[in-house]
Design a protein around this motif. Structure first.
Motif, PDB file in Angstrom:
ATOM      1  N   ARG A 146       9.534  -0.474  10.637  1.00 32.29           N
ATOM      2  CA  ARG A 146      10.101  -0.820   9.147  1.00 32.29           C
ATOM      3  C   ARG A 146       9.244   0.023   8.233  1.00 32.29           C
ATOM      4  NH1 ARG A 146       9.805  -4.148   4.612  1.00 32.29           N
ATOM      5  NH2 ARG A 146       7.740  -5.009   4.981  1.00 32.29           N
ATOM      6  N   LEU A 147       7.910   0.101   8.216  1.00 35.39           N
ATOM      7  CA  LEU A 147       6.996   0.819   7.469  1.00 35.39           C
ATOM      8  C   LEU A 147       7.318   2.275   7.694  1.00 35.39           C
ATOM      9  CD1 LEU A 147       3.947  -1.397   7.841  1.00 35.39           C
ATOM     10  CD2 LEU A 147       5.417  -1.380   5.976  1.00 35.39           C
ATOM     11  N   LYS A 148       7.519   2.804   8.787  1.00 33.03           N
ATOM     12  CA  LYS A 148       7.759   4.066   8.945  1.00 33.03           C
ATOM     13  C   LYS A 148       9.025   4.702   8.236  1.00 33.03           C
ATOM     14  CE  LYS A 148       5.476   5.620  13.050  1.00 33.03           C
ATOM     15  NZ  LYS A 148       5.410   5.851  14.306  1.00 33.03           N
ATOM     16  N   SER A 149       9.949   3.839   8.337  1.00 31.85           N
ATOM     17  CA  SER A 149      11.414   4.145   7.824  1.00 31.85           C
ATOM     18  C   SER A 149      11.319   4.144   6.288  1.00 31.85           C
ATOM     19  CB  SER A 149      12.552   3.685   8.180  1.00 31.85           C
ATOM     20  OG  SER A 149      12.561   2.428   8.270  1.00 31.85           O
ATOM     21  N   MET A 150      10.576   3.090   5.948  1.00 33.36           N
ATOM     22  CA  MET A 150      10.411   2.935   4.339  1.00 33.36           C
ATOM     23  C   MET A 150       9.668   4.145   3.839  1.00 33.36           C
ATOM     24  SD  MET A 150       8.608  -0.242   2.631  1.00 33.36           S
ATOM     25  CE  MET A 150       7.295   0.349   1.487  1.00 33.36           C
ATOM     26  N   SER A 151       8.652   4.450   4.418  1.00 35.27           N
ATOM     27  CA  SER A 151       7.922   6.018   3.950  1.00 35.27           C
ATOM     28  C   SER A 151       8.686   6.949   3.973  1.00 35.27           C
ATOM     29  CB  SER A 151       6.575   5.836   4.712  1.00 35.27           C
ATOM     30  OG  SER A 151       6.532   5.673   5.622  1.00 35.27           O
ATOM     31  N   ALA A 152       9.579   7.105   4.874  1.00 36.50           N
ATOM     32  CA  ALA A 152      10.563   8.226   5.108  1.00 36.50           C
ATOM     33  C   ALA A 152      11.473   8.223   3.964  1.00 36.50           C
ATOM     34  CB  ALA A 152      11.163   8.371   6.330  1.00 36.50           C
ATOM     35  N   GLN A 153      11.954   7.129   3.698  1.00 36.79           N
ATOM     36  CA  GLN A 153      13.016   6.914   2.599  1.00 36.79           C
ATOM     37  C   GLN A 153      12.403   7.191   1.303  1.00 36.79           C
ATOM     38  OE1 GLN A 153      14.876   2.970   3.122  1.00 36.79           O
ATOM     39  NE2 GLN A 153      15.652   3.594   4.800  1.00 36.79           N
ATOM     40  N   MET A 154      11.146   6.814   1.121  1.00 31.37           N
ATOM     41  CA  MET A 154      10.792   7.145  -0.181  1.00 31.37           C
ATOM     42  C   MET A 154       9.973   8.631  -0.430  1.00 31.37           C
ATOM     43  SD  MET A 154       8.489   3.807  -0.448  1.00 31.37           S
ATOM     44  CE  MET A 154       7.356   3.842  -2.232  1.00 31.37           C
ATOM     45  N   GLY A 155      10.309   9.445   0.733  1.00 33.61           N
ATOM     46  CA  GLY A 155       9.886  10.587   0.779  1.00 33.61           C
ATOM     47  C   GLY A 155       8.419  10.830   0.876  1.00 33.61           C
ATOM     48  N   LEU A 156       7.659   9.695   1.499  1.00 32.69           N
ATOM     49  CA  LEU A 156       6.240   9.838   1.427  1.00 32.69           C
ATOM     50  C   LEU A 156       5.714  10.252   2.842  1.00 32.69           C
ATOM     51  CD1 LEU A 156       5.561   6.519  -0.392  1.00 32.69           C
ATOM     52  CD2 LEU A 156       5.047   8.869  -1.225  1.00 32.69           C
ATOM     53  N   HIS A 157       6.612  10.512   3.822  1.00 36.21           N
ATOM     54  CA  HIS A 157       6.191  10.774   5.068  1.00 36.21           C
ATOM     55  C   HIS A 157       5.027  11.876   5.382  1.00 36.21           C
ATOM     56  CE1 HIS A 157       9.945  13.165   4.201  1.00 36.21           C
ATOM     57  NE2 HIS A 157       9.422  13.865   5.194  1.00 36.21           N
ATOM     58  N   ALA A 209       0.794  -1.174   0.007  1.00 29.22           N
ATOM     59  CA  ALA A 209       0.056  -0.030   0.045  1.00 29.22           C
ATOM     60  C   ALA A 209       1.001   1.371   0.019  1.00 29.22           C
ATOM     61  CB  ALA A 209      -0.953   0.052   1.129  1.00 29.22           C
ATOM     62  N   ILE A 210       1.993   1.505   0.724  1.00 30.06           N
ATOM     63  CA  ILE A 210       3.131   2.404   0.856  1.00 30.06           C
ATOM     64  C   ILE A 210       3.453   2.633  -0.642  1.00 30.06           C
ATOM     65  CG2 ILE A 210       5.098   3.169   1.923  1.00 30.06           C
ATOM     66  CD1 ILE A 210       4.127   1.696   4.374  1.00 30.06           C
ATOM     67  N   ARG A 211       4.030   1.557  -1.095  1.00 30.86           N
ATOM     68  CA  ARG A 211       4.691   1.753  -2.612  1.00 30.86           C
ATOM     69  C   ARG A 211       3.643   2.230  -3.602  1.00 30.86           C
ATOM     70  NH1 ARG A 211       7.430  -3.103  -1.657  1.00 30.86           N
ATOM     71  NH2 ARG A 211       9.411  -2.936  -0.783  1.00 30.86           N
ATOM     72  N   ALA A 212       2.203   1.763  -3.159  1.00 30.54           N
ATOM     73  CA  ALA A 212       1.372   2.353  -4.356  1.00 30.54           C
ATOM     74  C   ALA A 212       1.102   3.827  -4.202  1.00 30.54           C
ATOM     75  CB  ALA A 212       0.138   1.342  -3.995  1.00 30.54           C
ATOM     76  N   MET A 213       1.359   4.290  -3.221  1.00 30.38           N
ATOM     77  CA  MET A 213       1.091   5.678  -2.800  1.00 30.38           C
ATOM     78  C   MET A 213       2.238   6.494  -3.584  1.00 30.38           C
ATOM     79  SD  MET A 213      -1.429   6.333  -0.833  1.00 30.38           S
ATOM     80  CE  MET A 213      -0.914   8.158  -0.119  1.00 30.38           C
ATOM     81  N   ALA A 214       3.169   5.879  -3.999  1.00 32.82           N
ATOM     82  CA  ALA A 214       4.248   6.408  -5.002  1.00 32.82           C
ATOM     83  C   ALA A 214       3.637   6.538  -6.309  1.00 32.82           C
ATOM     84  CB  ALA A 214       5.425   5.776  -4.911  1.00 32.82           C
ATOM     85  N   ALA A 240      -1.169  13.063  -6.051  1.00 31.23           N
ATOM     86  CA  ALA A 240      -0.762  12.483  -5.013  1.00 31.23           C
ATOM     87  C   ALA A 240      -0.657  13.572  -3.754  1.00 31.23           C
ATOM     88  CB  ALA A 240       0.532  11.526  -5.019  1.00 31.23           C
ATOM     89  N   ARG A 241      -0.315  14.704  -4.217  1.00 30.25           N
ATOM     90  CA  ARG A 241      -0.200  15.715  -3.068  1.00 30.25           C
ATOM     91  C   ARG A 241      -1.385  15.845  -2.157  1.00 30.25           C
ATOM     92  NH1 ARG A 241       0.142  21.103  -5.305  1.00 30.25           N
ATOM     93  NH2 ARG A 241      -0.206  19.875  -7.012  1.00 30.25           N
ATOM     94  N   ASP A 242      -2.512  15.782  -2.534  1.00 34.95           N
ATOM     95  CA  ASP A 242      -3.636  16.000  -1.734  1.00 34.95           C
ATOM     96  C   ASP A 242      -4.120  14.649  -1.236  1.00 34.95           C
ATOM     97  OD1 ASP A 242      -3.664  18.672  -1.679  1.00 34.95           O
ATOM     98  OD2 ASP A 242      -4.845  18.832  -3.711  1.00 34.95           O
ATOM     99  N   THR A 243      -3.467  13.395  -1.399  1.00 28.25           N
ATOM    100  CA  THR A 243      -3.885  12.180  -0.821  1.00 28.25           C
ATOM    101  C   THR A 243      -3.347  11.672   0.342  1.00 28.25           C
ATOM    102  OG1 THR A 243      -4.345  11.693  -3.351  1.00 28.25           O
ATOM    103  CG2 THR A 243      -4.376   9.801  -1.843  1.00 28.25           C
ATOM    104  N   ARG A 244      -4.016  11.245   1.303  1.00 23.73           N
ATOM    105  CA  ARG A 244      -3.296  10.768   2.399  1.00 23.73           C
ATOM    106  C   ARG A 244      -3.692   9.101   2.661  1.00 23.73           C
ATOM    107  NH1 ARG A 244      -1.160  14.634   2.053  1.00 23.73           N
ATOM    108  NH2 ARG A 244      -0.985  16.346   3.145  1.00 23.73           N
ATOM    109  N   LEU A 245      -2.419   8.421   3.050  1.00 22.38           N
ATOM    110  CA  LEU A 245      -2.945   7.123   3.399  1.00 22.38           C
ATOM    111  C   LEU A 245      -2.873   7.100   4.985  1.00 22.38           C
ATOM    112  CD1 LEU A 245      -2.994   3.837   3.166  1.00 22.38           C
ATOM    113  CD2 LEU A 245      -0.549   3.942   2.816  1.00 22.38           C
ATOM    114  N   ILE A 246      -4.128   6.481   5.444  1.00 20.47           N
ATOM    115  CA  ILE A 246      -3.782   6.494   7.078  1.00 20.47           C
ATOM    116  C   ILE A 246      -3.980   5.132   7.366  1.00 20.47           C
ATOM    117  CG2 ILE A 246      -5.084   7.181   9.190  1.00 20.47           C
ATOM    118  CD1 ILE A 246      -4.891   9.728   7.381  1.00 20.47           C
ATOM    119  N   ILE A 247      -2.798   4.832   8.272  1.00 21.63           N
ATOM    120  CA  ILE A 247      -2.811   3.217   8.788  1.00 21.63           C
ATOM    121  C   ILE A 247      -3.061   3.502  10.045  1.00 21.63           C
ATOM    122  CG2 ILE A 247      -1.049   1.637   9.094  1.00 21.63           C
ATOM    123  CD1 ILE A 247       0.457   2.445   6.543  1.00 21.63           C
ATOM    124  N   VAL A 248      -4.130   2.739  10.339  1.00 20.99           N
ATOM    125  CA  VAL A 248      -4.568   2.499  11.875  1.00 20.99           C
ATOM    126  C   VAL A 248      -4.182   1.000  12.308  1.00 20.99           C
ATOM    127  CG1 VAL A 248      -6.499   2.420  13.380  1.00 20.99           C
ATOM    128  CG2 VAL A 248      -6.420   4.183  11.865  1.00 20.99           C
TER     129      VAL A 248
END
Ligand code: UDP
Length: 407
Positions: free
Chosen positions: A265-276, A235-240, A245-253
């Protein structure tokens, strides 16, 4: 009136949800215990003492109780609990003697409880029903990196041979039992799980978004325990791969950053992808907060490698949200392709991104999918699940089930 002993050695129905080991099974037990109780049966859910200060007996109302039994230290990991089955059983017998009660049926949940249930059903001479919730061999098949002990696999096989009936949520799981454990399918009863229709219902979307500070955003939601098997990295990769994308948010509960390495791991992955900035890790939530999240969402996403049922997909549907899920077990039975959402066979993020782009760009279609999803969910209240489980207990107690399975 039946006296029912539900066993859940590791999954207390009262435990806070959304942590590493607390999710669908805990919800299932709480809902079923209450519904069976409402039908006039006496229900005791036996589980291990896991929290200092918890009373031994918690009254759930409607003839149902949770009974905590000492079995190992409070904060023991799930992987070590098999050592305490004997202690659990010893304390169950003591509790039973102190109350002078007998039970008509034992229904065990998960392999650890199946182990205890096998012994109880012999001692009490009553039928034993098992619900495994997940199967070790199926998990390993779904994701090669999953590790499950030989003890679990061996115990599952042993319990499957000895029980009178096995309840599963899908036809797929029935086939899995036959294919991976050589269980006779006559023993298996398919009863899909349910959804709390009072809690999970459509609310005003604008209000829900405002409450969560998401006004003007397009919202993709995921809810659940955070573990590798849930495939949240997809799901995180799909966000890329999203348009606008600017106005879209993925909320992970779900998840606890202190305890879940997968969440870190997922948090650091999204940070590395610039999606934080586009992904919010909201953490585990009490279920009472979830309707606001579901109702704030445009699309719900569930990219699991393995999902024996997937209550969260049904909860999203009950709130009128289209679902994009992996084409596995439970979601396959819940989501109607092109009518309430999309099912993705691939583990790649691209088809998820494509389906998300399509649905996010089509508010009318989302509305149509949402209405169809609500209609489907409304046929799946927990009362129906409990009635079908009761019909199975009755058949067993009246011996008609044994005749049907030919034992
Ligand atoms: N859940 C919750 N809070 C959270 C995460 C999950 O209350 O932070 C609940 C959710 O509403 C659902 C259950 O946990 O009822 C998860 O069940 P599901 O069948 O989707 O997954 P499982 O835990 O069985 O893998």
């Amino acid at each position: 009136m039946y006296r029912l002993a539900l066993l859940s050695v590791h999954g207390c129905p009262m435990a806070p949800l959304g942590e590493r080991d607390t999710g669908g099974m805990n919800v299932y037990l709480l809902q079923i215990a209450r519904e069976l109780g409402r039908c006039g049966h006496k229900v005791d859910v036996f589980t291990r003492h896991h929290e200092p200060g918890d009373p031994q007996v918690i009254d759930l109302g409607d003839n149902a109780r949770v009974v905590h039994l000492k079995a190992g230290p409070y904060f023991e990991t799930k992987g070590s609990l098999h050592q305490y089955i004997r202690e659990f059983l010893g304390n169950l017998y003591l509790f039973q003697q102190s109350e002078g009660t007998t039970y008509d049926v034992v229904h065990s949940h998960y392999w650890l409880s199946g182990w205890a249930g096998t012994e109880l059903s012999i001692r009490w001479n009553v039928p034993h029903v098992a619900t495994f919730h997940t199967l070790a061999r199926r998990k390993i098949e779904a994701r090669a990196e999953e590790s499950e002990s030989q003890l679990r696999i061996h115990t599952e096989s042993r319990v499957m041979r000895s029980v009178d009936a096995i309840v599963v949520s899908t036809e797929q799981e029935k086939q899995d039992l036959s294919r991976l454990y050589q269980v006779s399918t006559h023993k298996v009863c398919v009863i899909p799980a349910g959804v709390d229709l009072k809690l999970f219902r459509p609310l005003d979307k604008a209000w829900a978004r405002q409450s969560l500070g998401l006004m003007g955003k397009r919202v993709v939601l995921s809810v659940g325990r955070v573990e590798p098997l849930k495939g949240l990295d997809i799901a995180i990769r799909a966000m890329a791969g999203l348009e606008d994308a600017r106005d879209t948010r993925l909320i992970i509960v779900g998840g606890n950053p202190g305890r879940d390495s997968e969440l870190r791991r997922l948090k650091s992955m999204s940070a590395q992808m610039g999606l934080h900035n586009r992904i919010t890790f909201a953490g585990a939530m009490d279920q009472s907060n979830l309707p606001t999240y579901y109702n704030a969402a445009d699309v719900f996403v569930l990219p699991s490698y393995y999902e024996s049922f997937g209550l969260v997909a049904l909860e999203a549907m009950a709130c009128g949200v289209p679902v994009i899920a992996s084409r596995v077990g439970g979601p396959e039975t819940l989501v109607s392709e092109g009518k309430t959402g999309y099912l993705i066979a691939s583990r790649a993020p691209e088809p998820y991104a494509q389906a998300l782009n399509f649905l996010l760009a089509n508010p009318t279609l989302r509305g149509t999918f949402g209405r169809a999803a609500i209609a489907k969910a409304r046929t799946m209240g927990w009362d129906r699940v409990a009635n079908r489980i009761l019909a199975l207990y009755s058949a067993m107690l009246e011996q008609t089930w044994k005749i049907a399975v030919g034992t």
